[in-house]
Design a protein around this motif. Structure first.
Motif, mmCIF file in Angstrom:
data_model
loop_
_atom_site.group_PDB
_atom_site.id
_atom_site.type_symbol
_atom_site.label_atom_id
_atom_site.label_comp_id
_atom_site.label_asym_id
_atom_site.label_seq_id
_atom_site.Cartn_x
_atom_site.Cartn_y
_atom_site.Cartn_z
ATOM 1 N N HIS A 100 0.824 -1.213 0.000
ATOM 2 C CA HIS A 100 0.000 0.000 0.000
ATOM 3 C C HIS A 100 0.859 1.265 0.000
ATOM 4 C CE1 HIS A 100 -4.316 -1.283 0.957
ATOM 5 N NE2 HIS A 100 -3.663 -2.401 0.657
ATOM 6 N N ILE A 101 1.944 1.236 0.758
ATOM 7 C CA ILE A 101 2.796 2.432 0.848
ATOM 8 C C ILE A 101 3.405 2.772 -0.505
ATOM 9 C CG2 ILE A 101 4.924 3.369 1.845
ATOM 10 C CD1 ILE A 101 4.266 1.716 4.378
ATOM 11 N N SER A 102 3.928 1.765 -1.186
ATOM 12 C CA SER A 102 4.620 2.038 -2.454
ATOM 13 C C SER A 102 3.671 2.094 -3.641
ATOM 14 C CB SER A 102 5.701 0.984 -2.707
ATOM 15 O OG SER A 102 5.125 -0.308 -2.791
ATOM 16 N N ASP A 103 2.775 1.122 -3.759
ATOM 17 C CA ASP A 103 1.942 1.031 -4.954
ATOM 18 C C ASP A 103 0.711 1.922 -4.906
ATOM 19 O OD1 ASP A 103 3.810 -0.907 -5.415
ATOM 20 O OD2 ASP A 103 2.395 -2.393 -6.164
ATOM 21 N N LYS A 104 0.136 2.104 -3.717
ATOM 22 C CA LYS A 104 -1.076 2.930 -3.628
ATOM 23 C C LYS A 104 -0.745 4.394 -3.347
ATOM 24 C CE LYS A 104 -4.083 2.929 -0.099
ATOM 25 N NZ LYS A 104 -5.137 2.491 0.833
ATOM 26 N N LEU A 105 0.139 4.625 -2.379
ATOM 27 C CA LEU A 105 0.452 6.002 -1.978
ATOM 28 C C LEU A 105 1.691 6.561 -2.675
ATOM 29 C CD1 LEU A 105 -0.203 5.823 1.870
ATOM 30 C CD2 LEU A 105 -1.786 6.458 0.047
ATOM 31 N N ASN A 106 2.487 5.684 -3.252
ATOM 32 C CA ASN A 106 3.727 6.121 -3.928
ATOM 33 C C ASN A 106 4.591 6.968 -2.995
ATOM 34 O OD1 ASN A 106 5.570 6.319 -6.059
ATOM 35 N ND2 ASN A 106 4.614 8.194 -6.855
ATOM 36 N N THR A 107 4.807 6.429 -1.788
ATOM 37 C CA THR A 107 5.603 7.158 -0.802
ATOM 38 C C THR A 107 6.561 6.181 -0.118
ATOM 39 O OG1 THR A 107 5.476 8.734 1.042
ATOM 40 C CG2 THR A 107 3.925 6.896 1.081
ATOM 41 N N THR A 108 7.151 6.619 0.984
ATOM 42 C CA THR A 108 8.097 5.781 1.715
ATOM 43 C C THR A 108 7.596 5.534 3.130
ATOM 44 O OG1 THR A 108 9.353 7.653 2.582
ATOM 45 C CG2 THR A 108 9.987 6.812 0.397
ATOM 46 N N ARG A 109 8.243 4.602 3.811
ATOM 47 C CA ARG A 109 7.857 4.317 5.195
ATOM 48 C C ARG A 109 8.035 5.549 6.081
ATOM 49 N NH1 ARG A 109 10.174 -1.641 7.049
ATOM 50 N NH2 ARG A 109 8.810 -2.939 5.729
ATOM 51 N N ASP A 110 9.148 6.234 5.964
ATOM 52 C CA ASP A 110 9.413 7.403 6.807
ATOM 53 C C ASP A 110 8.376 8.491 6.576
ATOM 54 O OD1 ASP A 110 11.605 6.194 7.967
ATOM 55 O OD2 ASP A 110 13.066 7.150 6.620
ATOM 56 N N LYS A 111 8.060 8.724 5.317
ATOM 57 C CA LYS A 111 7.061 9.760 5.010
ATOM 58 C C LYS A 111 5.680 9.348 5.497
ATOM 59 C CE LYS A 111 9.445 11.753 0.987
ATOM 60 N NZ LYS A 111 9.392 11.981 -0.482
ATOM 61 N N LEU A 112 5.413 8.054 5.445
ATOM 62 C CA LEU A 112 4.120 7.562 5.934
ATOM 63 C C LEU A 112 3.980 7.835 7.428
ATOM 64 C CD1 LEU A 112 2.474 4.973 7.352
ATOM 65 C CD2 LEU A 112 1.498 6.094 5.345
ATOM 66 N N ILE A 113 5.041 7.588 8.192
ATOM 67 C CA ILE A 113 4.989 7.848 9.637
ATOM 68 C C ILE A 113 4.803 9.340 9.902
ATOM 69 C CG2 ILE A 113 6.358 7.822 11.761
ATOM 70 C CD1 ILE A 113 7.522 5.168 10.920
ATOM 71 N N ASP A 114 5.499 10.170 9.160
ATOM 72 C CA ASP A 114 5.346 11.624 9.325
ATOM 73 C C ASP A 114 3.912 12.054 9.009
ATOM 74 O OD1 ASP A 114 7.999 11.928 10.024
ATOM 75 O OD2 ASP A 114 8.658 12.461 7.994
ATOM 76 N N LEU A 115 3.363 11.485 7.940
ATOM 77 C CA LEU A 115 1.980 11.800 7.549
ATOM 78 C C LEU A 115 1.008 11.410 8.660
ATOM 79 C CD1 LEU A 115 0.225 12.786 5.090
ATOM 80 C CD2 LEU A 115 0.008 10.376 4.476
ATOM 81 N N SER A 116 1.221 10.224 9.226
ATOM 82 C CA SER A 116 0.360 9.738 10.300
ATOM 83 C C SER A 116 0.467 10.627 11.531
ATOM 84 C CB SER A 116 0.752 8.304 10.662
ATOM 85 O OG SER A 116 0.041 7.848 11.796
ATOM 86 N N ASN A 117 1.677 10.947 11.929
ATOM 87 C CA ASN A 117 1.867 11.747 13.133
ATOM 88 C C ASN A 117 1.311 13.154 12.986
ATOM 89 O OD1 ASN A 117 3.127 9.589 14.350
ATOM 90 N ND2 ASN A 117 5.205 10.278 13.858
ATOM 91 N N ASP A 118 1.525 13.765 11.828
ATOM 92 C CA ASP A 118 0.975 15.106 11.585
ATOM 93 C C ASP A 118 -0.546 15.096 11.681
ATOM 94 O OD1 ASP A 118 3.517 16.092 11.207
ATOM 95 O OD2 ASP A 118 3.409 16.101 9.011
ATOM 96 N N ALA A 119 -1.172 14.033 11.140
ATOM 97 C CA ALA A 119 -2.634 13.935 11.190
ATOM 98 C C ALA A 119 -3.115 13.741 12.627
ATOM 99 C CB ALA A 119 -3.101 12.767 10.315
ATOM 100 N N ILE A 120 -2.397 12.920 13.401
ATOM 101 C CA ILE A 120 -2.770 12.732 14.812
ATOM 102 C C ILE A 120 -2.679 14.062 15.561
ATOM 103 C CG2 ILE A 120 -2.156 11.592 16.975
ATOM 104 C CD1 ILE A 120 -1.028 9.272 15.235
ATOM 105 N N ASP A 121 -1.592 14.788 15.347
ATOM 106 C CA ASP A 121 -1.412 16.086 16.011
ATOM 107 C C ASP A 121 -2.553 17.035 15.662
ATOM 108 O OD1 ASP A 121 0.944 15.199 17.139
ATOM 109 O OD2 ASP A 121 2.240 16.142 15.628
ATOM 110 N N TYR A 122 -2.921 17.058 14.399
ATOM 111 C CA TYR A 122 -3.995 17.963 13.950
ATOM 112 C C TYR A 122 -5.323 17.585 14.616
ATOM 113 C CZ TYR A 122 -6.644 20.931 10.722
ATOM 114 O OH TYR A 122 -7.455 21.905 10.184
ATOM 115 N N CYS A 123 -5.583 16.287 14.694
ATOM 116 C CA CYS A 123 -6.812 15.822 15.357
ATOM 117 C C CYS A 123 -6.827 16.212 16.835
ATOM 118 C CB CYS A 123 -6.945 14.309 15.226
ATOM 119 S SG CYS A 123 -7.321 13.704 13.578
ATOM 120 N N LYS A 124 -5.722 15.958 17.518
ATOM 121 C CA LYS A 124 -5.661 16.248 18.948
ATOM 122 C C LYS A 124 -5.759 17.747 19.215
ATOM 123 C CE LYS A 124 -5.507 13.470 21.467
ATOM 124 N NZ LYS A 124 -6.594 12.612 22.002
#
Length: 489
Positions: A100-124
């Motif tokens: 999913h990270i490479s074929d669906k999102l065309n991104t990397t593991r590190d960027k995926l974690i950053d994306l997740s954390n930024d979204a959590i911060d925004y929600c909180k």
């Protein structure tokens, strides 16, 4: 240990092909879910459409006890729509498999974690409760999955969820993965799909390995083969995992199942566990005899536990004990010889391929006992006007207690019009038509039509049939036969 339940019927369940719920239907289902003790309700996906957002807003305005969530990708635009809908929480879905990270999102593991954390911060920052759901977790690298979850906990995510997105878990692999994650310092939930028919088993294994929350849908509806079946999972926890419990009112399971089936139009297969029509039905003579003596002989749970009733089915496999029970329900008092004769006659009907109904039981019993019941209602005439540019209209002439009555009605089709012409008469008004089934007995456009109906008056239900080359005549005759049966008291 108390297991929390997140119901996603209104989001993942609505993704069932062909299902689209109206705002009123969603509200009714959400209200019933709350009433029966569901802890978390995923009301939809706010990003989907304006209509979806209006549905979610209607639910959040009700002040339900359950926590109300919206699905969200780890994107600000999704989260903003969740905030607009005034939900309590977001189900923040973050893909964690390399596929999913490479074929669906065309991104990397590190960027995926950053994306997740930024979204959590925004929600909180906006006061939202956050459940981070690892999409395709069952095909993810376990070490990377832990890294995503640990990072989410550092950013104050409230709950974590392992998603078996394509249903490839087995009970063993489910237990193994959750056992590796149960040391995480946050509640962890399980979200399974049923592609191999293992969703319930995999969910139960996850619970035994440390999951404290489960995701389910009513009747197991959802994309492809569906999701974890709510009713099967809840009853299994209650009866098979005694060390665990839920807040669900188990005796109302059947009610919510029928509500969702009616609202979605998704048919419940007769042999479905817990809520299928055959789940507590018995035809076999050996089984019926055992059930009458002690229900636990052939039932692992009582039907009353989940708001059901047991029934003994008429057919060639039935025995005299079950038949005698049905006869007593209808007020027939028979001796042993009469019982054996009625049983034999009904089996003869079944051997000819005929579906044996309550009407057949009454007719055979009447014949054996030499009872002649005079029908109060007799059909004299049915006339139909119908076409592609005219509202279907029917007139019926019947005789009720020797009084001839002519009446008319309209409907969405000629059968509906004919039945409506009868239902508007006083003698029919407190009688409900609760089931209508049609079969073509032979092939071709001139086939004989077999109409089987069920009618109800207060707590009494009977079935009847009509067999004719004309579906309208067959339907009217079946309906009148059923009503006559109800009136014979």
């Amino acid at each position: 240990m108390n297991i929390k339940v997140l119901d996603t019927t209104l989001r993942d369940g609505e993704q069932t092909p062909g299902v689209s719920l109206t705002p009123l239907e969603k509200l009714r289902i959400a209200s019933k879910l709350d009433e029966i003790g569901i802890d978390f309700i995923e009301a939809g996906s706010a990003i989907t459409s304006e209509g979806e957002r209006e549905s979610i807003k209607e639910i959040t305005k009700q002040g339900l006890n359950a926590e109300i969530l919206s699905f969200s990708r780890p994107l600000t635009v999704d989260i903003d729509y969740c905030i607009e809908c005034d939900v309590d929480a977001v189900n923040l879905v973050v893909p964690t498999s390399d596929l999913h990270i490479s074929d669906k999102l065309n991104t990397t593991r590190d960027k995926l974690i950053d994306l997740s954390n930024d979204a959590i911060d925004y929600c909180k920052d906006h006061g939202l409760i956050v459940e981070v759901s690892a999409e395709d977790a069952s095909r993810s690298d376990v070490d990377f999955l832990r890294e995503v979850f640990l990072s989410a906990i550092d950013h104050h995510a409230d709950r974590l969820c392992v998603c078996d997105t394509v249903g490839i878990f087995t009970p063993d692999s489910s237990y193994e993965l959750f056992n590796k994650l149960n040391d995480l310092k946050a509640p962890i939930s399980v979200h399974c799909h049923n592609d191999f028919g293992l969703a319930v088993a995999n969910t139960l294994s996850a619970i035994k390995a440390g999951a404290s929350e489960i995701h389910t849908t009513i009747n197991g509806i959802g994309e492809r083969a569906g999701n974890t079946s709510f009713e099967e999972c809840i009853v299994s926890i209650d009866r098979l995992l005694p060390e665990f419990s839920t807040n669900v009112k188990i005796n109302e399971i059947y009610d919510i199942s029928k509500l969702v089936a009616r609202s979605t139009g998704v048919y419940i297969q007769p042999n479905k566990a817990i809520v299928g029509e055959n789940a507590f039905a018995h035809e076999s003579g050996i089984h019926s005899d055992g059930i009458i003596k002690n229900s636990s002989t052939y039932e692992p749970i009582t039907p009353e536990l989940v708001g059901r009733k047991r029934k003994f089915v008429l057919g060639k496999h039935m025995g005299t004990h079950g038949l005698d029970s049905r006869l007593k329900e209808f007020g027939f008092d028979v001796n042993e010889d009469q019982l054996n004769q009625i049983c034999s006659d009904l089996k003869d009907l079944a051997d000819k391929g005929k579906t044996v109904t309550d009407a057949d039981l009454h007719a055979v019993a009447d014949n054996v006992l030499h009872i002649n019941n005079e029908d109060r209602i007799k059909l004299d005439e049915v006339t139909i006007v119908s076409g592609n540019k005219v509202m279907p209209t029917a007139s019926v002439k019947i005789t009720i207690d020797d009084e001839e009555i002519l009446n008319a009605g309209v409907g969405v089709g000629p059968v509906d019009a004919a039945i409506n012409a009868l239902k508007s008469l006083d003698i029919f008004k407190d009688i409900d038509l609760i089931e209508y089934h049609v079969d073509a007995i032979t092939g071709g456009t001139d086939a004989f039509i077999d109409v089987i109906i069920k009618v109800q008056q207060e707590d009494k239900i009977v079935s009847a049939r009509g067999t004719e080359p004309d579906i309208i005549n067959a339907s009217v005759k079946a309906y009148i036969a059923g009503v006559n049966r109800l009136l014979r008291d």
